[in-house]
Structures are given as C-alpha cells and as structure tokens.
Design a protein around this motif. Structure first.
Motif, PDB file in Angstrom:
ATOM      1  N   HIS A 235     -13.234 -16.582 -30.804  1.00  0.00           N
ATOM      2  CA  HIS A 235     -12.628 -15.108 -29.364  1.00  0.00           C
ATOM      3  C   HIS A 235     -12.127 -15.943 -29.056  1.00  0.00           C
ATOM      4  CE1 HIS A 235     -12.728 -11.716 -27.102  1.00  0.00           C
ATOM      5  NE2 HIS A 235     -12.613 -11.037 -27.756  1.00  0.00           N
ATOM      6  N   GLN A 236     -11.129 -15.225 -28.455  1.00  0.00           N
ATOM      7  CA  GLN A 236     -10.026 -15.375 -27.386  1.00  0.00           C
ATOM      8  C   GLN A 236      -9.407 -13.761 -26.376  1.00  0.00           C
ATOM      9  OE1 GLN A 236      -7.220 -18.921 -25.720  1.00  0.00           O
ATOM     10  NE2 GLN A 236      -7.144 -18.717 -28.271  1.00  0.00           N
ATOM     11  N   ALA A 237      -9.552 -13.456 -25.579  1.00  0.00           N
ATOM     12  CA  ALA A 237      -9.453 -12.537 -24.767  1.00  0.00           C
ATOM     13  C   ALA A 237      -8.030 -13.217 -23.636  1.00  0.00           C
ATOM     14  CB  ALA A 237     -10.390 -11.415 -24.064  1.00  0.00           C
ATOM     15  N   VAL A 238      -7.043 -12.263 -23.568  1.00  0.00           N
ATOM     16  CA  VAL A 238      -6.562 -12.542 -21.690  1.00  0.00           C
ATOM     17  C   VAL A 238      -6.327 -11.173 -21.610  1.00  0.00           C
ATOM     18  CG1 VAL A 238      -4.114 -12.621 -21.138  1.00  0.00           C
ATOM     19  CG2 VAL A 238      -5.188 -14.319 -22.390  1.00  0.00           C
ATOM     20  N   ASN A 265      -1.487 -18.046 -32.216  1.00  0.00           N
ATOM     21  CA  ASN A 265      -0.738 -18.404 -30.104  1.00  0.00           C
ATOM     22  C   ASN A 265      -0.923 -17.562 -30.171  1.00  0.00           C
ATOM     23  OD1 ASN A 265      -3.158 -20.578 -29.456  1.00  0.00           O
ATOM     24  ND2 ASN A 265      -1.456 -21.470 -27.988  1.00  0.00           N
ATOM     25  N   THR A 266       0.306 -17.085 -30.437  1.00  0.00           N
ATOM     26  CA  THR A 266       1.139 -16.672 -29.985  1.00  0.00           C
ATOM     27  C   THR A 266       1.622 -14.824 -30.765  1.00  0.00           C
ATOM     28  OG1 THR A 266       2.623 -18.098 -29.480  1.00  0.00           O
ATOM     29  CG2 THR A 266       3.816 -16.057 -29.044  1.00  0.00           C
ATOM     30  N   LEU A 267       1.607 -13.891 -29.549  1.00  0.00           N
ATOM     31  CA  LEU A 267       1.687 -12.595 -29.995  1.00  0.00           C
ATOM     32  C   LEU A 267       3.062 -11.961 -29.586  1.00  0.00           C
ATOM     33  CD1 LEU A 267      -2.316 -11.546 -29.062  1.00  0.00           C
ATOM     34  CD2 LEU A 267      -1.289 -12.455 -31.415  1.00  0.00           C
ATOM     35  N   VAL A 268       2.511 -10.628 -30.288  1.00  0.00           N
ATOM     36  CA  VAL A 268       4.337  -9.584 -29.587  1.00  0.00           C
ATOM     37  C   VAL A 268       3.660  -8.718 -29.742  1.00  0.00           C
ATOM     38  CG1 VAL A 268       6.700  -9.175 -29.492  1.00  0.00           C
ATOM     39  CG2 VAL A 268       6.046 -10.841 -30.457  1.00  0.00           C
ATOM     40  N   VAL A 269       3.860  -7.378 -28.488  1.00  0.00           N
ATOM     41  CA  VAL A 269       3.664  -6.835 -27.856  1.00  0.00           C
ATOM     42  C   VAL A 269       4.284  -5.584 -27.556  1.00  0.00           C
ATOM     43  CG1 VAL A 269       0.975  -7.859 -26.882  1.00  0.00           C
ATOM     44  CG2 VAL A 269       2.776  -7.046 -25.367  1.00  0.00           C
ATOM     45  N   ARG A 281       1.580 -15.368 -24.807  1.00  0.00           N
ATOM     46  CA  ARG A 281       1.029 -17.111 -25.996  1.00  0.00           C
ATOM     47  C   ARG A 281      -0.644 -17.316 -24.865  1.00  0.00           C
ATOM     48  NH1 ARG A 281       5.122 -21.204 -25.049  1.00  0.00           N
ATOM     49  NH2 ARG A 281       4.465 -21.585 -22.360  1.00  0.00           N
ATOM     50  N   LEU A 282      -1.987 -17.088 -25.902  1.00  0.00           N
ATOM     51  CA  LEU A 282      -2.788 -17.518 -25.489  1.00  0.00           C
ATOM     52  C   LEU A 282      -2.844 -18.786 -25.003  1.00  0.00           C
ATOM     53  CD1 LEU A 282      -3.113 -14.701 -26.408  1.00  0.00           C
ATOM     54  CD2 LEU A 282      -5.826 -14.820 -27.115  1.00  0.00           C
ATOM     55  N   PRO A 283      -4.230 -19.606 -24.477  1.00  0.00           N
ATOM     56  CA  PRO A 283      -4.651 -20.609 -24.411  1.00  0.00           C
ATOM     57  C   PRO A 283      -5.361 -21.268 -25.467  1.00  0.00           C
ATOM     58  CG  PRO A 283      -5.289 -19.530 -23.114  1.00  0.00           C
ATOM     59  CD  PRO A 283      -5.243 -18.912 -23.367  1.00  0.00           C
ATOM     60  N   ALA A 284      -5.063 -22.475 -25.812  1.00  0.00           N
ATOM     61  CA  ALA A 284      -5.422 -22.852 -27.211  1.00  0.00           C
ATOM     62  C   ALA A 284      -6.311 -24.201 -27.014  1.00  0.00           C
ATOM     63  CB  ALA A 284      -4.963 -23.493 -28.353  1.00  0.00           C
ATOM     64  N   THR A 289      -2.045 -24.556 -24.004  1.00  0.00           N
ATOM     65  CA  THR A 289      -0.453 -23.756 -23.324  1.00  0.00           C
ATOM     66  C   THR A 289      -0.335 -23.236 -22.236  1.00  0.00           C
ATOM     67  OG1 THR A 289      -0.901 -22.911 -25.205  1.00  0.00           O
ATOM     68  CG2 THR A 289       0.044 -24.474 -25.783  1.00  0.00           C
ATOM     69  N   ASP A 290      -2.062 -23.026 -21.855  1.00  0.00           N
ATOM     70  CA  ASP A 290      -1.905 -21.532 -20.588  1.00  0.00           C
ATOM     71  C   ASP A 290      -1.199 -20.489 -21.056  1.00  0.00           C
ATOM     72  OD1 ASP A 290      -3.121 -22.510 -17.796  1.00  0.00           O
ATOM     73  OD2 ASP A 290      -1.475 -24.101 -18.180  1.00  0.00           O
ATOM     74  N   THR A 291      -1.897 -18.887 -21.035  1.00  0.00           N
ATOM     75  CA  THR A 291      -1.107 -17.584 -20.990  1.00  0.00           C
ATOM     76  C   THR A 291      -0.082 -18.022 -20.314  1.00  0.00           C
ATOM     77  OG1 THR A 291      -3.663 -17.069 -20.627  1.00  0.00           O
ATOM     78  CG2 THR A 291      -1.749 -15.625 -20.250  1.00  0.00           C
ATOM     79  N   MET A 292       0.783 -16.916 -21.174  1.00  0.00           N
ATOM     80  CA  MET A 292       2.335 -17.401 -20.718  1.00  0.00           C
ATOM     81  C   MET A 292       2.741 -15.665 -21.189  1.00  0.00           C
ATOM     82  SD  MET A 292       5.793 -18.095 -21.272  1.00  0.00           S
ATOM     83  CE  MET A 292       6.061 -16.848 -22.856  1.00  0.00           C
TER      84      MET A 292
END
Length: 570
Positions: A235-238, A265-269, A281-284, A289-292
C-alpha cells in the motif's frame, strides 16, 4: 550577452515551450448545448456526463447522469444505448427510475459509474437505485443490489449499497465500486458482493480504479484525505497536502473526485476543487521517482486560482469545468467526462514514462536501438514528465540530430534512479540493467548527495569492459554550491553554512572526477556562468537542492552537447 549564451538561451526557451505543449486537449463529443441529442459527435448534446469508460475497440461509453442514460461515442457519432427519461422541473432535470428489460425502455436513476467487461458488457453504477446494472445483448439486468440503502454483503440480490460513487473492472471481470461511507465493494461476476479491507480515512472512498488481475492487480482509490494504490499487496498513499505542482510551490493541488490508472506508479485524477485533470506519480522504492503532480488541463495557474471555462488546445492552455469522470484508452490517451462543459474531452500525447521500476517490468531496449542508461540519484529524475526529464531530452534530441551526428540507430534511453540503495541493489542494477550488452553508453550522474560509489564504479567498469560500452560521468553541484543567490535560497532558514566552504567542496569533488580515467562533464563553472546572465532563471528550487524543470532541461542540453561533440557511437 555572448552569442553562444544567447543562442543557448533561445534553444532552451524553444525546448521548454515544446515540452509544455507536448500534451493537447480536444473535444471528441458534445456541442456544449443542453440536451439528449444523438448524431454527429460534435453536434451531440449531453445533460451531465459523469463517467466514461473505453472499450477494447476504442468506443467511448458515457454515463449521462443528468439525462439518466448511457451513451456511446463510436465512429464519430453519439448514440443512446440504454435508458430513457422524461422532463423534470427544470431544463437540466430529467426524471429516471428503475426498470430492467429492453435497453431502450430501461430506467436508471443517476448513473454515475461505468465499466466495460472483456466481451463488451457494460456495467453501470446506478447511484439513485443503489445497485449495479448490466447491459448485455441489448438487455438491462440488475447484477447486484436491492435498490435499498445499506451496507450488506452477500449474493447479488441480497447485497445493498449505501452511496455509490464510481465503478471499475479488473482483467478477470471482477468489479470494484466506491461506496462512500462503506469502502470498496468487490462484485464477483456472479453478483456476490464483499467489502474489501483497505486503509482509508473513515471509508470515505470517492473513486476507484483497477488494472490487471491476480498478483498483477493494481488497485487505486481516492478518499477524503489521500490518493492510494495497492500493488502486489503493498500500500502507498499520498496525502493531498503533500503534493505540489512545479512552478507553484506551496500550492496544494486539491482533491481527487475520479481516478484512472496509467501504470502501477502513475495515476490520472479529476479534481473538481481546482477544476483540473491532473497526472499524479507516486514513489516506488528503492528505485525512486518522488511524488509529482502536473495539470494536464485546467488547474491553478500561477498567481491565481482554478480557472473555469472551456478551451481546447495545448495542455498548458486547456480548461475544463467540473470534470467528473476519467478513463485511460487502450492507446494511452485520456478521456474525460467534462460535466460542466457538457462535453467529452480527450487528452493525447501524455508521455508518462518514468525511470526503471523495481521489478524491471518497463526495462526494454529495442534490438535496433542504441541503448543509453542514464543513472543517478534524485537529480536524475525529479518532479518532471518524461519529455522534460534529462533521459527524455537525451532521447529526443539525439534522435532529432541522429543523421547529422552519425548515430546510425535510434537512441533509446533508460532512466535509472537509485536513492540510498545498499551495495547489493546497486550491484544487481549493474548486472541486470547495464551488463547484458543492450546498453552501449552509460551516463552516470554524481553530486555531493550521490557521489559515484567506488564499488559501483568498479562493477560498472567491469560490465562495460565486457560489452565494450562507454561511460560519461556527469558532475552536478548542489544548488547552494553554485552561486550566493542559490545558496541563500537553499539556506535562508538555516544557520552555520558558509557559501565559500560549500563552493570549495564542489571544486574538490570536480577535481576528483577530473582525475578519473572516464570521460567527464563537470558543470560547476557552466552553472556559475548561467547564473551571471541578465535573463537568469532558477536552476534549483527554493529551499530544495533539486533541479527545477528549467534546470533539468538546461543540464540535459549540456549533456547532449557533450555527447554530440564526443560521438561515442562511432
């Protein structure tokens, strides 16, 4: 300004403009007029498109929640495939209902979620009726739900839903529904409903998306506090207040009212709060890659608030109003239900590539390509889209100049980012990514945060010697080592730092790399010269040593210049 500096500055302006306009927004259906008019796509009328889904053949399905109907965009035309309604108390109010049977006679009440099954079956989250409906062979049936509020799991007809908000489907045909106040409801092909145990703020889940199946299932969801992913049980959360857009430091980027998956790693919202469609984009870890976040359409513009309106065109200029639904098409474009503009929009040319993932699933170099590995710490890939990143720029510019510089094969660049990884991970990287002969050139990035580890250098040299590949070592100083201005920005709240000492440290590090046998590109002097220009722009973020988007492309262009002068491929 010296001629060379002027030319270089103009090149960067052009490159930044090209990167900003890489994605573009177009309207694929809807005139903006209020109505339920079918026919040619751009002349069609919607009431309130609230969700979209894309079939395997590229057909776009639209849940028109205001019209109480399900529409389809195919072959440049819009048609209503299920549902009918009567006029209500206002022009934008239509009365639906609940009825199964022939699709043309079926009734829905606020259809707000859509999913397309592997064989073209259309599933609908019918929020007003608290059930999941199915459209198959021109007939509408109820798959799950009792048309009564509730939180009950169980067989389809006995299950109940509380507040349906979204619907998605995995590759095995299992549905997942966002049921606000309850959580994520899992609906088997038989209609049996269970509630998943996922981390969430008070089960306030408003959006959900799925991709893959089994151990390769990616589940993404959004609640009132954060965007979440679950990949292979991890699980990851930003949190929303942890995400920022480049160039708008300190500006929180709102909320997620709808969500779609680009990759693990990458979502569209869709964010109604700031009127934006946004890439997240979430870290992995451990290959980070860092949150962006980056607005693909709409959003908070510099010095202002979320702009509302309608505008097609380059991503930086496009506007949306109350975007309620989003889906990723098979070809990679993004389809948006732009409810406030009563249109369906497409965002194309979004290059969401990133650095090599931990499982190496995106590691691929075409056999006819010239393989380049760009390796470094967070300076290698931070807060950027691929076209404006260092590896993305290398690939694009070397490809553009290939004939002139004698590069006989198309360049293919791998971005490889490692932050504070143990020696074993670095060795594994060398063995699995760099030592198999696919890579013909390694561009190794070093700075004070990530000096070139001697053990990794020796392993790299052995691997390259076996495959006759070449190495370019690039040293980038930290921001606070480049100029007093950048030093002040990075240390304005700190004490005990002296610019002269930090500048001397960078010079010593450059001297060390200069003595190595590998070809090197040392950027301290060049960065100081850039800082002296009358039209200087920040190379580094304030109070952050990372390169800005401008700084990233500046460094990338210097590397391209070095490679084109060296021509290691000859």
């Amino acid at each position: 300004m010296p001629i060379r500096a002027l030319v270089f500055s103009l090149v960067l302006v052009a490159l930044n403009a090209a990167a900003a306009g890489a994605a573009d927004v177009t309207t694929i259906a809807g005139s903006g007029w209020l109505g339920i008019t079918d026919g040619p796509a751009l002349g069609a009328a919607f009431v309130m498109p609230a969700a979209v889904a894309v079939g395997a053949d590229g057909s776009v399905y639209v849940a028109d929640a205001g019209a109480q109907t399900i529409r389809r965009i195919r072959g440049g035309r819009v048609e209503t495939i299920a549902g009918r309604s009567e006029p209500g108390a206002a022009s934008d109010d239509r009365i639906g209902g609940y009825r199964d049977g022939r699709a043309a006679d079926a009734r829905f009440s606020r259809p707000i979620g859509l999913a397309i099954g592997p064989h073209g079956t259309v599933y609908v989250a019918d929020a007003g009726n608290d059930c999941i409906r199915k459209i198959e062979n021109g007939v509408v049936t109820t798959l799950a739900g009792s048309t009564k509020h509730g939180k009950s799991d169980g067989p389809g007809a006995r299950a109940s839903f509380e507040n349906l908000r979204a619907l998605t489907i995995d590759d095995d045909g299992t549905l997942y529904a966002a049921d606000y106040g309850v959580g994520i409801r899992k609906i088997a092909p038989s209609g049996a409903v269970t509630t998943l145990d996922v981390p969430s703020a008070k089960r306030t889940i408003v959006a959900v998306a799925a991709r893959g199946s089994g151990r390769r299932l990616i589940l993404a969801y959004a609640d009132s506090e954060a965007v979440h992913t679950i990949v292979d049980g991890k699980h990851q959360a930003v949190r929303y207040d942890d995400t920022r857009e480049p160039g708008s430091e300190g500006q929180v980027v709102g909320f997620a009212d709808a969500i779609a998956i680009v990759n693990e790693n990458t979502l569209v919202v869709c964010d109604v709060a700031t009127e934006a469609v946004r890439l997240v984009r979430l870290p992995a870890p451990p290959f980070l890659t860092d949150t962006m976040t980056r607005a693909l359409a709409g959003g908070v513009r510099e010095g202002g608030t979320g702009e509302v309106g309608f505008a097609d065109g380059p991503s930086a200029n496009a506007l949306v109003t109350t975007p309620l639904g989003v889906a990723v098409a098979p070809g990679g474009s993004i389809v948006v239900a732009d409810a406030g503009n009563r249109r369906v929009r497409r965002i194309a040319h979004v290059d969401a590539r990133e650095t090599v993932l931990p499982d190496l699933s995106n590691l691929e170099i075409p056999r006819d390509g010239y393989g380049i590995a760009f390796v470094g710490n967070s300076y290698a890939f931070f807060n950027v889209l691929w076209p404006e990143s260092i590896p993305g720029t290398l690939e694009a510019e070397l490809g553009r100049d290939a004939r002139r510089i004698g590069l006989g094969r198309p360049p293919h660049v791998l971005g490889v980012r490692i932050d504070a990884a143990p020696a074993a991970a670095q060795t594994s990287l060398v063995d699995n990514v760099l030592g198999d002969g696919q890579v013909r050139l390694v561009v190794l990035l070093a700075n004070s945060f990530g000096p070139a580890d001697p053990k990794m250098l020796r392993a790299l040299e052995r691997s390259l010697a076996r495959t006759r590949a070449k190495l370019l070592l690039v040293f980038i100083p930290q921001g606070n080592q480049v100029s007093p201005l950048e030093f002040w920005k990075a240390n304005v709240t700190a004490t005990g730092y002296q610019y002269a000492a930090l500048r001397a440290q960078a010079a010593r590090e450059e001297s060390y790399y200069h003595r190595l046998s590998a070809r090197s590109l040392l950027l301290l002097d060049a960065m100081e010269a850039q800082e002296a220009l009358p039209d200087r722009r920040d190379l580094f973020y304030s109070a952050d040593h990372h390169l800005t988007v401008f700084g990233t492309r500046w460094v990338a262009h210097r590397i391209v210049e070095e490679l084109e002068a060296w021509r290691p491929w000859l």
